[in-house]
Design an enzyme around this catalytic site. Structure first.
Site, short mmCIF file in Angstrom:
data_model
loop_
_atom_site.label_atom_id
_atom_site.label_comp_id
_atom_site.label_asym_id
_atom_site.label_seq_id
_atom_site.Cartn_x
_atom_site.Cartn_y
_atom_site.Cartn_z
CG ASP A 141 -17.39 -33.88 25.15
OD1 ASP A 141 -18.24 -34.71 24.99
OD2 ASP A 141 -17.50 -32.88 24.14
CG ASP A 142 -18.17 -37.98 23.28
OD1 ASP A 142 -17.99 -37.64 22.04
OD2 ASP A 142 -19.39 -37.38 23.75
CB THR A 163 -21.86 -39.53 24.78
OG1 THR A 163 -22.92 -38.82 24.11
CG2 THR A 163 -21.65 -40.68 24.33
CE1 TYR A 200 -21.69 -37.54 20.22
CE2 TYR A 200 -22.24 -38.50 18.35
CZ TYR A 200 -22.31 -37.46 19.33
OH TYR A 200 -23.32 -36.61 18.96
CG ASN A 210 -25.86 -47.77 10.59
OD1 ASN A 210 -25.53 -46.55 10.15
ND2 ASN A 210 -25.59 -48.56 11.43
N GLY A 211 -24.58 -47.12 7.25
CA GLY A 211 -23.31 -47.42 6.83
C GLY A 211 -23.06 -46.53 5.70
CB CYS A 260 -28.79 -44.79 9.55
SG CYS A 260 -28.61 -43.10 8.40
N GLY A 315 -30.10 -40.85 14.48
CA GLY A 315 -30.42 -39.85 13.33
C GLY A 315 -31.69 -39.05 13.72
#
Length: 501
Positions: free
Chosen positions: A365-366, A303, A257, A101-102, A2, A28
């Site tokens: 790609d990442d 990314t 990412y 966030n977490g 988030c 998000g």
């Protein structure tokens, strides 16, 4: 994952919070919310969808006040409805709104104690609401009409003793100010910004420095692991280290990412880290395939672009943009179901035939998570006329779930879990597959001036930095995070979860 932000300003902050959330939208895309306060009254608007869709002009007019916080969320286990949109709010004590966030790894145990012993009511299955109620419960002990910074720091110190896992938090205490804190391992990012105006000093907290940059705030520093900061309504900032023993171990997937390349997290430039990822991959290719026949390097947008360009330069190979991205499709990795992810890949990317036709192509790609996206992108390249399709991942094989706020799927849905790299290559139908080595990834995310000496690499290594993740816990996540479980929840079948964002 988030995005969170908070501002204590000298003028209305509604539009600034809105703009900050649009810059953090990559963290998000499922829901957004803003809470402000004016004259002791709380103003709140939150809903599902992108920031631009959640807030109308009338909403913004009603979000009055010089202090407020905001949140953007992506869907995780147990967070599929508008009721889990943040910020959350409790009216006692003082009135507290919180964005998180977490992920708390002991949310179930905390919820039981809150309900049974502390007589607090939980209205959702989100661990963010659990965290808010732990903070409220600890502040309840103050017992005075006004709360001081020392009281807030004492409450956060007690919260640190109770809460385990990953959490970067911004909370607004109505009539007092904004509180921010970060878990003792520093897994999730949180930065402090400052701006001078004709009316005085303004402060801002945010998940990433790019939000500060966009609003003209100067980055002061990162919030340290185990630290709490408080900015009162007058614009005075104070801080306190609330945990004696801490570790600086940010989630390495932020650099791979999630974070924007123009952000700086824990004094590490995300852009430069991704450049070094490309350098390290180029070195590995030269070691393992000195006689490679790669004609062109093409990134999987967006990314991986930085790493792919650096890799191409390291190998002295042409770099080309071969895929055009529909920017109105969400990030595939965080799509809620396998069918939706499968459909979105085809509608998200279109190959430019001229860049692929009759060439041996190295796609970069990442990372590779489920393998669904990688397999379809390789198919797109073959359909566009590529002779051979090689695939490089800027990250090592993802073999384990992330339990600290990234809703990586159950282990059974990770394509590399329990498989060799050759088996993964066959599944995604690449002619050759090369992964970044974990040691190289860690080195890429460090530099001489960085104070980060270790990272949480659990999704690659299976070593969980908090030391409390058991086989039973992972088994429960398997039940909660699988696509089948998400289908059951959308169908209305009850499945108790207490994990947030």
């Amino acid at each position: 994952m988030c995005g969170i932000t908070g501002i204590v300003g000298k003028s209305p902050v509604n539009s600034q919070l809105y703009e900050a959330l649009t810059v953090l939208q990559h963290r998000g895309q499922d829901a957004a919310g803003i809470v402000t306060a004016v004259d002791g009254l709380v103003r709140m608007r939150k809903g599902q969808g992108l920031v631009r869709d959640v807030f109308s002009q009338q909403d913004m007019l009603e979000l009055r006040g010089n202090i407020g916080i905001g949140h953007v969320r992506y869907p995780t286990a147990g967070s599929d409805t508008v009721s889990e949109a943040q910020p959350f709010y409790v009216n006692a004590p003082y009135g507290i709104a919180l964005g998180h966030n977490g992920n708390l790894t002991n949310a179930s145990e905390l919820a039981d104690v809150l309900i049974r012993e502390e007589r607090r009511h939980l209205n959702t299955s989100s661990d963010s609401e659990v965290l808010l109620n732990v903070l409220a419960s600890e502040l309840q002990r103050v017992g005075t009409p006004r709360v001081m910074a020392v009281d807030l720091f004492a409450a956060v110190t007690a919260l640190f003793r109770r809460c385990r896992g990953a959490y970067a938090v911004i909370a607004m205490v109505v009539g007092h100010g904004i509180l921010g804190f970060r878990d003792p391992n520093g897994i999730r990012p949180l930065v402090i910004g400052q701006r001078e105006t004709v009316k005085g000093t303004e402060f801002m907290l945010a998940s990433e420095s790019v939000a500060l940059d966009m609003l003209g705030f100067t980055q002061v520093r990162d919030v340290a692991p185990g630290e709490a900061v408080f900015i009162d309504e007058a614009g005075r900032l104070c801080s306190q280290q609330c945990v004696a023993t801490t570790r600086q171990a940010p989630c390495i997937f932020e650099y791979v990412y999630f974070a924007r390349p123009d952000s700086i997290i824990d004094n590490v430039s995300v852009q430069r880290a991704r450049m070094r990822m490309g350098d390290r991959l180029a070195e590995k290719i030269r070691r393992e395939r000195p006689d490679h026949d790669i004609d062109v390097v093409i990134p999987v947008p967006d990314t991986s672009r930085v790493a792919a360009l650096q890799l191409a330069q390291g190998l002295c190979i042409k770099f080309r943009e071969g895929f055009i991205k529909n920017r109105y499709i969400g990030r595939t990795f965080i799509m809620p179901g396998q069918d939706e992810r499968r459909k979105s890949v085809r509608s998200k990317l279109n190959a430019i035939d001229l860049e692929f036709r009759n060439k041996n192509v190295l796609l970069v790609d990442d990372s590779i998570v489920r393998g669904t996206t990688s397999a379809q992108i390789i198919e797109l390249a073959r359909d566009a006329g590529a002779l051979k399709v090689y695939f490089a991942s800027a990250a090592p094989p993802v073999r384990h779930p992330n339990v600290y706020g990234i809703d990586m799927p159950a282990a059974s849905e990770l394509v590399a879990a329990g498989r060799t790299e050759e088996e993964v290559r066959e599944i995604i139908n690449a002619d050759w597959l090369i992964y970044q080595d974990l040691t190289d990834l860690e080195l890429a995310c460090q530099h001489d001036d960085s104070y980060v000496t270790e990272f949480d690499t659990s999704c690659f290594s299976g070593r969980y930095i908090t030391g409390d993740v058991t086989a039973e816990y992972l088994e429960r996540l398997q039940r909660e995070r699988s696509d089948a479980a998400k289908v059951r929840r959308r169908s209305g079948i009850s499945l108790k979860v207490v994990h947030g964002v």
